[in-house]
Write a protein that holds these residues in place. Sequence first.
Motif, PDB file in Angstrom:
ATOM      1  N   MET A  74       0.863  -1.187   0.000  1.00 33.65           N
ATOM      2  CA  MET A  74       0.000   0.000   0.000  1.00 33.65           C
ATOM      3  C   MET A  74       0.896   1.232   0.000  1.00 33.65           C
ATOM      4  N   GLU A  75       0.399   2.296  -0.557  1.00 34.45           N
ATOM      5  CA  GLU A  75       1.152   3.540  -0.506  1.00 34.45           C
ATOM      6  C   GLU A  75       1.090   4.100   0.920  1.00 34.45           C
ATOM      7  N   THR A  76       2.039   4.932   1.262  1.00 34.73           N
ATOM      8  CA  THR A  76       2.095   5.516   2.593  1.00 34.73           C
ATOM      9  C   THR A  76       0.965   6.520   2.760  1.00 34.73           C
ATOM     10  N   LEU A  77       0.226   6.368   3.853  1.00 33.69           N
ATOM     11  CA  LEU A  77      -0.844   7.314   4.180  1.00 33.69           C
ATOM     12  C   LEU A  77      -0.294   8.325   5.172  1.00 33.69           C
ATOM     13  N   VAL A  78      -0.588   9.584   4.950  1.00 35.25           N
ATOM     14  CA  VAL A  78      -0.212  10.640   5.882  1.00 35.25           C
ATOM     15  C   VAL A  78      -1.507  11.251   6.394  1.00 35.25           C
ATOM     16  N   VAL A  79      -1.733  11.107   7.704  1.00 36.46           N
ATOM     17  CA  VAL A  79      -2.967  11.597   8.313  1.00 36.46           C
ATOM     18  C   VAL A  79      -2.615  12.772   9.212  1.00 36.46           C
ATOM     19  N   ASN A  80      -3.283  13.911   8.986  1.00 43.50           N
ATOM     20  CA  ASN A  80      -3.090  15.073   9.853  1.00 43.50           C
ATOM     21  C   ASN A  80      -3.796  14.820  11.174  1.00 43.50           C
ATOM     22  N   LEU A  81      -3.108  15.103  12.265  1.00 39.34           N
ATOM     23  CA  LEU A  81      -3.685  14.925  13.592  1.00 39.34           C
ATOM     24  C   LEU A  81      -4.240  16.259  14.080  1.00 39.34           C
ATOM     25  N   PRO A  82      -5.242  16.226  14.957  1.00 38.35           N
ATOM     26  CA  PRO A  82      -5.851  17.473  15.431  1.00 38.35           C
ATOM     27  C   PRO A  82      -4.883  18.307  16.267  1.00 38.35           C
ATOM     28  N   GLN A  86       0.443  15.541  20.553  1.00 40.32           N
ATOM     29  CA  GLN A  86       1.892  15.567  20.715  1.00 40.32           C
ATOM     30  C   GLN A  86       2.588  15.533  19.359  1.00 40.32           C
ATOM     31  N   ALA A  87       1.947  14.958  18.368  1.00 39.01           N
ATOM     32  CA  ALA A  87       2.515  14.866  17.023  1.00 39.01           C
ATOM     33  C   ALA A  87       1.589  15.576  16.042  1.00 39.01           C
ATOM     34  N   ALA A 123     -10.777   9.077  11.856  1.00 38.29           N
ATOM     35  CA  ALA A 123     -11.849   9.028  12.847  1.00 38.29           C
ATOM     36  C   ALA A 123     -11.400   8.472  14.200  1.00 38.29           C
ATOM     37  N   VAL A 124     -10.246   7.831  14.236  1.00 33.65           N
ATOM     38  CA  VAL A 124      -9.769   7.239  15.487  1.00 33.65           C
ATOM     39  C   VAL A 124      -9.392   8.355  16.459  1.00 33.65           C
ATOM     40  N   LYS A 125      -9.743   8.139  17.734  1.00 35.76           N
ATOM     41  CA  LYS A 125      -9.421   9.125  18.760  1.00 35.76           C
ATOM     42  C   LYS A 125      -7.905   9.220  18.929  1.00 35.76           C
ATOM     43  N   LEU A 126      -7.468  10.409  19.235  1.00 34.39           N
ATOM     44  CA  LEU A 126      -6.037  10.666  19.399  1.00 34.39           C
ATOM     45  C   LEU A 126      -5.451   9.826  20.534  1.00 34.39           C
ATOM     46  N   SER A 127      -6.198   9.629  21.592  1.00 31.50           N
ATOM     47  CA  SER A 127      -5.684   8.844  22.724  1.00 31.50           C
ATOM     48  C   SER A 127      -5.417   7.398  22.307  1.00 31.50           C
TER      49      SER A 127
END
Length: 166
Positions: A74-82, A86-87, A123-127
Amino acid sequence: MAETDKTPEDSGEDAPKKSSKLPLILGLVLALAGGGGGFFAVQAGLLGGAEEGADEPAEVEEAEALPDLAFVPMETLVVNLPAGAQADHLLFTAQLEVEPAHAEEVANLMPRIVDVLNGYLRAVKLSELEDPTALIRLRAQMLRRVQVVVGEGRVKDILIMEFVLN
């Protein structure tokens, strides 16, 4: 009484008597002889170091043949975090373990797979993303979503190659 109270200075003895090196040399020779004798006894089979028939090569059991598998990258997915995390981003790369007969079908459905996983990871929670033990649950959830997209029996597993929060 004066004669019995003589000190070494009075008698002319300046240096103490040196001890003999004979016990040290004798101990060294005996240690080498014992080591050599022990080695010979083990090699000759007198002490059980070598087993009977040890000269014959052991029969090698043939390993069970590995299942026929293919991996679809699969190609690399880059997901922006809210904001407040910390990241800033999640980098996710995986490979899908499939039957070789279904590899081309799964590769053709890759845009849908990427879309489903991208939506799920956003959609996954940051925690949950920051919890080190959550990767097992996330992997199971992603595998189930991929199996729904491509159909049952085509994708056996999802192998996570990169899961980096930076």
